[in-house]
Enzyme design. Structure first.
Site, PDB file in Angstrom:
ATOM      1  N   ASP A  75     -14.926 -43.102 -23.589  1.00  0.00           N
ATOM      2  CA  ASP A  75     -13.737 -43.791 -23.069  1.00  0.00           C
ATOM      3  C   ASP A  75     -13.791 -45.246 -23.508  1.00  0.00           C
ATOM      4  O   ASP A  75     -14.812 -45.704 -24.046  1.00  0.00           O
ATOM      5  CB  ASP A  75     -13.626 -43.647 -21.544  1.00  0.00           C
ATOM      6  CG  ASP A  75     -12.162 -43.521 -21.130  1.00  0.00           C
ATOM      7  OD1 ASP A  75     -11.343 -44.296 -21.650  1.00  0.00           O
ATOM      8  OD2 ASP A  75     -11.838 -42.654 -20.300  1.00  0.00           O
ATOM      9  N   ASP A  80       0.852  -1.193   0.000  1.00  0.00           N
ATOM     10  CA  ASP A  80       0.000   0.000   0.000  1.00  0.00           C
ATOM     11  C   ASP A  80       0.886   1.240   0.000  1.00  0.00           C
ATOM     12  O   ASP A  80       1.796   1.362   0.822  1.00  0.00           O
ATOM     13  CB  ASP A  80      -0.904   0.012   1.236  1.00  0.00           C
ATOM     14  CG  ASP A  80      -1.941   1.113   1.120  1.00  0.00           C
ATOM     15  OD1 ASP A  80      -2.765   1.048   0.192  1.00  0.00           O
ATOM     16  OD2 ASP A  80      -1.901   2.062   1.931  1.00  0.00           O
ATOM     17  N   GLY A 104     -15.819 -46.325 -26.602  1.00  0.00           N
ATOM     18  CA  GLY A 104     -15.177 -46.153 -27.909  1.00  0.00           C
ATOM     19  C   GLY A 104     -13.715 -45.773 -27.758  1.00  0.00           C
ATOM     20  O   GLY A 104     -13.248 -45.463 -26.661  1.00  0.00           O
ATOM     21  N   ASP A 105     -13.018 -45.808 -28.895  1.00  0.00           N
ATOM     22  CA  ASP A 105     -11.604 -45.454 -28.918  1.00  0.00           C
ATOM     23  C   ASP A 105     -11.480 -44.162 -29.716  1.00  0.00           C
ATOM     24  O   ASP A 105     -11.826 -44.133 -30.906  1.00  0.00           O
ATOM     25  CB  ASP A 105     -10.848 -46.604 -29.607  1.00  0.00           C
ATOM     26  CG  ASP A 105      -9.348 -46.343 -29.672  1.00  0.00           C
ATOM     27  OD1 ASP A 105      -8.949 -45.161 -29.590  1.00  0.00           O
ATOM     28  OD2 ASP A 105      -8.586 -47.322 -29.813  1.00  0.00           O
ATOM     29  N   PHE A 106     -11.016 -43.115 -29.066  1.00  0.00           N
ATOM     30  CA  PHE A 106     -11.030 -41.826 -29.773  1.00  0.00           C
ATOM     31  C   PHE A 106     -10.022 -41.756 -30.919  1.00  0.00           C
ATOM     32  O   PHE A 106     -10.022 -40.803 -31.672  1.00  0.00           O
ATOM     33  CB  PHE A 106     -10.927 -40.626 -28.825  1.00  0.00           C
ATOM     34  CG  PHE A 106      -9.826 -40.673 -27.797  1.00  0.00           C
ATOM     35  CD1 PHE A 106      -8.500 -40.790 -28.164  1.00  0.00           C
ATOM     36  CD2 PHE A 106     -10.136 -40.551 -26.437  1.00  0.00           C
ATOM     37  CE1 PHE A 106      -7.493 -40.813 -27.217  1.00  0.00           C
ATOM     38  CE2 PHE A 106      -9.140 -40.568 -25.475  1.00  0.00           C
ATOM     39  CZ  PHE A 106      -7.803 -40.705 -25.872  1.00  0.00           C
ATOM     40  N   ARG A 127      -6.073 -34.019 -19.251  1.00  0.00           N
ATOM     41  CA  ARG A 127      -4.945 -34.904 -18.924  1.00  0.00           C
ATOM     42  C   ARG A 127      -4.808 -36.039 -19.945  1.00  0.00           C
ATOM     43  O   ARG A 127      -4.509 -37.182 -19.584  1.00  0.00           O
ATOM     44  CB  ARG A 127      -5.101 -35.494 -17.522  1.00  0.00           C
ATOM     45  CG  ARG A 127      -5.079 -34.460 -16.400  1.00  0.00           C
ATOM     46  CD  ARG A 127      -5.151 -35.161 -15.057  1.00  0.00           C
ATOM     47  NE  ARG A 127      -4.859 -34.288 -13.948  1.00  0.00           N
ATOM     48  CZ  ARG A 127      -5.782 -33.757 -13.150  1.00  0.00           C
ATOM     49  NH1 ARG A 127      -7.056 -33.985 -13.370  1.00  0.00           N
ATOM     50  NH2 ARG A 127      -5.426 -33.001 -12.127  1.00  0.00           N
TER      51      ARG A 127
HETATM   52  C1  LIG Z   1       3.010   8.219  -5.737  1.00  0.00           C
HETATM   53  C2  LIG Z   1       2.734   7.286  -6.867  1.00  0.00           C
HETATM   54  C3  LIG Z   1       1.800   6.291  -6.755  1.00  0.00           C
HETATM   55  N1  LIG Z   1       1.543   5.419  -7.814  1.00  0.00           N
HETATM   56  C4  LIG Z   1       0.504   4.376  -7.712  1.00  0.00           C
HETATM   57  O1  LIG Z   1      -0.450   4.704  -6.754  1.00  0.00           O
HETATM   58  C5  LIG Z   1      -1.130   3.523  -6.332  1.00  0.00           C
HETATM   59  C6  LIG Z   1      -1.266   3.569  -4.827  1.00  0.00           C
HETATM   60  O2  LIG Z   1      -2.456   3.002  -4.431  1.00  0.00           O
HETATM   61  P1  LIG Z   1      -2.530   1.640  -3.606  1.00  0.00           P
HETATM   62  O3  LIG Z   1      -3.806   1.633  -2.849  1.00  0.00           O
HETATM   63  O4  LIG Z   1      -1.297   1.419  -2.833  1.00  0.00           O
HETATM   64  O5  LIG Z   1      -2.568   0.537  -4.743  1.00  0.00           O
HETATM   65  P2  LIG Z   1      -3.660   0.241  -5.858  1.00  0.00           P
HETATM   66  O6  LIG Z   1      -3.233   0.803  -7.163  1.00  0.00           O
HETATM   67  O7  LIG Z   1      -5.038   0.643  -5.389  1.00  0.00           O
HETATM   68  O8  LIG Z   1      -3.588  -1.308  -5.987  1.00  0.00           O
HETATM   69  P3  LIG Z   1      -3.885  -2.412  -4.830  1.00  0.00           P
HETATM   70  O9  LIG Z   1      -2.545  -2.957  -4.457  1.00  0.00           O
HETATM   71  O10 LIG Z   1      -4.751  -3.444  -5.494  1.00  0.00           O
HETATM   72  O11 LIG Z   1      -4.577  -1.752  -3.679  1.00  0.00           O
HETATM   73  C7  LIG Z   1      -0.241   2.373  -6.746  1.00  0.00           C
HETATM   74  O12 LIG Z   1      -0.866   1.690  -7.834  1.00  0.00           O
HETATM   75  C8  LIG Z   1       1.035   3.026  -7.214  1.00  0.00           C
HETATM   76  O13 LIG Z   1       1.642   2.284  -8.256  1.00  0.00           O
HETATM   77  C9  LIG Z   1       2.203   5.571  -9.014  1.00  0.00           C
HETATM   78  O14 LIG Z   1       1.941   4.838  -9.989  1.00  0.00           O
HETATM   79  N2  LIG Z   1       3.181   6.547  -9.117  1.00  0.00           N
HETATM   80  C10 LIG Z   1       3.469   7.418  -8.101  1.00  0.00           C
HETATM   81  O15 LIG Z   1       4.358   8.288  -8.268  1.00  0.00           O
END
Ligand SMILES: Cc1cn([C@@H]2O[C@H](COP(=O)(O)OP(=O)(O)OP(=O)(O)O)[C@@H](O)[C@H]2O)c(=O)[nH]c1=O
Length: 616
Positions: A477, A88, A503-505, A520
């Site tokens: 099969d 995050d 049957g035999d495919f 498979r």
């Molecule tokens: C500052 C900055 C942020 N980001 C993007 O901001 C999102 C953050 O949001 P997040 O909630 O952390 O992620 P998300 O995009 O919502 O994805 P998820 O992990 O599914 O929550 C991410 O995407 C990052 O790359 C950029 O691409 N460039 C930048 O310079």
């Protein structure tokens, strides 16, 4: 190419990135990591005020994202992936936490706050190691964060709005993307650039080193500074089993894993340290517990097979707890031998032992007793009675190649009379475990008729008819297989939409159908037979119809998840082989199927779907 051995540590694990961010996907795949992407459904709305620091908030959010995916996948597959990564990214300025803007006005408010000032970008990362024990998900979370300082130039209103109108800010924390147009707003960056983009790769690798190469006790005593090596020493780390290859099993690892036979992986065996005349402690290799486990692996398999053969798990499913002596009486075996076998099964996590006696674990109840929809008893018996013998000739098969081995040793799995029922049991249990995922890997609702070639007991046909109420399935099969199908019909669950055709495919006319299924099957046959079969399917399939192939599809470097032993299985048993997606695509295209797509259907199975093109 993988530069860092520590990334290689993850190559044989099922790794999932719990993120919808394309930037994270790109950063990690450029680093050589192989993973699936399963975006998290966790709503990012934790109470920010309840966290002591902004990064504590980011870490917790990352953790919740990863845990949500781990638990959803565990519920869906009955097995979680090995590792789930969540992240995050947040931007903080003047005590405020900025996430993704909800609209243009919000983006404007954020960018105005950042204008001309320094701010911090934090990414919290959670690496969740999962294991399934007695059907329960067990997780172990490692987490960290990285901070980068970014300074924006003084920007005019006009420029801010122009940037907002580009649409770039909307899916990005703080309302900007430093890697694209947003880079023009930035005067300087202090710290990890990729951390701003969304994933602190450098710190991630360091964390993996910490997890997968835990410091040995003597190193901890001798090295006073931070024991995590700087990133430029990753290349120096040996990729051999130095210490734990699985953090959940190492010294710092989780108590939820079994103790290793041979002792604590992180410890140096007694007597292995020697001091030279200068009093310097010599470096001795760590105890190669993983390798010894591999060397002993066949003994564990044989113990499981023997317990299955003696019906230990059936006895304990009917009546438990039982003492070793009572079990020995019921399975007609010696008490001392039975007791040893039971104790090994306890150590392998198949049985539990208490004062009142032995009981099955949930795993054994579900999969090792001989009855039940998800029983793998048949597979264990087939492995014991057939695969085991064939594998004793692995050296010969490797030396001479599949073609020679085939002529002399191999048998088609359903050709031998004595083995066909056992083989059907093995296939039935295995197919039941994966059929729903195969049926749902693609939306097949446009088809109203399907033909499952080599469909054996109809386990896949059942899952398909359950999933698609309009679909009728014909299972083809060999007659000697179809004759035994009634033994596998679950009571009260027959459906009129499934019919069985002997049957035999390779010889008989194929029933008409919109969709042909080969689950498979192709891996069993040499290339010329595969072409023959596909050309027959192609001849029967009308334009717009489909072909669905369920197989373990090899990754690019041919290392399929957990399926390498299975590819040796094919070498000793048949002339067949596993194939990669480009190989399947080429095969299907050669036979008039286009738009060939791949989907994963659980741990060891993939599904390839192609559509019959109109003849030129
Ligand atoms: C500052 C900055 C942020 N980001 C993007 O901001 C999102 C953050 O949001 P997040 O909630 O952390 O992620 P998300 O995009 O919502 O994805 P998820 O992990 O599914 O929550 C991410 O995407 C990052 O790359 C950029 O691409 N460039 C930048 O310079």
């Amino acid at each position: 190419m993988v530069l860092s051995p520590v990334i290689r540590k993850l190559l044989h694990k099922r790794v999932v990135l719990a993120s919808a961010s394309p930037r994270r996907r790109e950063i990690l795949s450029h680093a050589g990591l192989r993973f699936e992407v399963v975006p998290s459904r966790f709503k990012e709305k934790l109470d920010k005020a309840s966290f002591p620091t902004p990064y504590a908030y980011a870490i917790e959010t990352a953790k919740q994202k990863a845990l949500e995916v781990a638990s959803r996948m565990h519920q869906k597959d009955l097995r979680a992936p090995d590792v789930v990564i969540g992240a995050d990214t947040i931007v903080t300025v003047g005590g405020l936490i900025l996430e993704k803007p909800v609209d243009k006005q919000d983006a404007y408010r954020m960018l105005s706050r950042l204008n001309g000032k320094e701010h911090s970008v934090f990414t919290g990362v959670a690496i969740v190691h999962c294991c399934t024990k007695d059907g329960q998900l067990d997780t172990e979370v490692s987490e960290f964060h990285e901070e980068t300082t970014v300074k924006f130039s003084e920007l005019s209103e006009e420029l801010l709005w122009e940037y907002i109108d580009s649409g770039e800010p909307m899916d990005k924390a703080g309302g900007y993307g430093i890697q694209a147009l947003g880079g023009m707003l930035v005067e300087y960056v202090h710290g990890d650039f990729l951390n701003v983009v969304g994933f602190p790769l450098n710190h991630f690798c360091k964390k993996l080193v910490e997890l997968y190469y835990p410091p040995r006790r003597k190193d901890v005593q001798r090295v006073k500074h931070d024991s995590i090596p700087p990133v430029d020493t990753f290349e120096n780390l040996s990729d051999t089993e130095q210490g734990s290859s699985d953090p959940a099993q190492g010294n710092e690892g989780g108590s939820h894993r079994r103790a290793e036979a041979g002792g604590d992986r992180g410890q140096i065996p007694a007597g292995s340290q020697g001091a030279d005349s200068n009093g310097t402690v010599g470096i001795t290799p760590q105890f190669p517990a993983g390798l010894l486990e591999l060397i002993d692996g066949f003994k564990a398999s044989k113990a499981l097979f023997t317990a299955c053969k003696l019906k230990v798990f059936d006895v304990l499913k009917d009546e438990a707890p039982l003492k070793a002596m009572d079990i020995a009486g019921k399975i007609d075996a010696s008490v001392c031998g039975t007791e040893r076998l039971l104790d090994v099964c306890v150590a392998l996590g198949l049985l539990e032992k208490a004062d009142r006696g032995y009981c099955n674990t949930d795993l054994a109840d579900l999969h090792l007793a001989s009855d039940g929809e998800y029983s793998l008893h048949g597979l264990a018996m087939h492995s014991n009675d057939h695969a085991w013998n064939l594998f004793t000739d692995l050296e010969l098969a490797v030396r001479e190649g599949a073609n020679v081995a085939f002529g002399r040793k191999a048998e088609h799995p359903v050709q031998s009379k004595q083995t066909k029922l056992q083989f059907m049991r093995a296939m039935h249990g295995l197919t039941n475990l994966t059929a729903r995922q195969v049926a749902t890997a693609f939306d097949l609702s446009r088809f109203t008729s399907a033909c499952d070639l080599g469909g054996c007991t109809g386990a896949l046909a059942r899952a398909l008819t359950q999933q698609y109420p309009r679909l009728k399935v014909t299972v083809v099969d060999l007659p000697e297989v179809i004759e035994h199908v009634p033994c596998f019909q679950p009571e009260g669950r027959q459906t009129e939409r499934i019919s069985f055709v002997p049957g035999d495919f390779f010889k008989d006319d194929l029933p008409e159908a919109e969709l042909y299924l080969l689950s498979r099957i192709l891996h069993e046959w040499p290339d010329d037979k595969v072409h023959e079969l596909l050309s027959r399917v192609s001849g029967s399939c009308k334009p717009g119809g489909g072909i669905l192939v369920a197989e373990t599809v090899l990754e690019e470097n041919r290392a399929a998840r957990g399926s390498l032993p299975a590819s040796l299985n094919l070498l000793v048993r048949t002339q067949g082989r596993e194939r990669s997606l480009p190989e399947y695509r080429r095969l299907l295209e050669q036979h008039g199927f286009w738009d060939v797509r791949l989907a994963h259907a659980g741990d060891r199975l993939d599904v390839v779907l192609g559509t019959r093109a109109s003849p030129p």
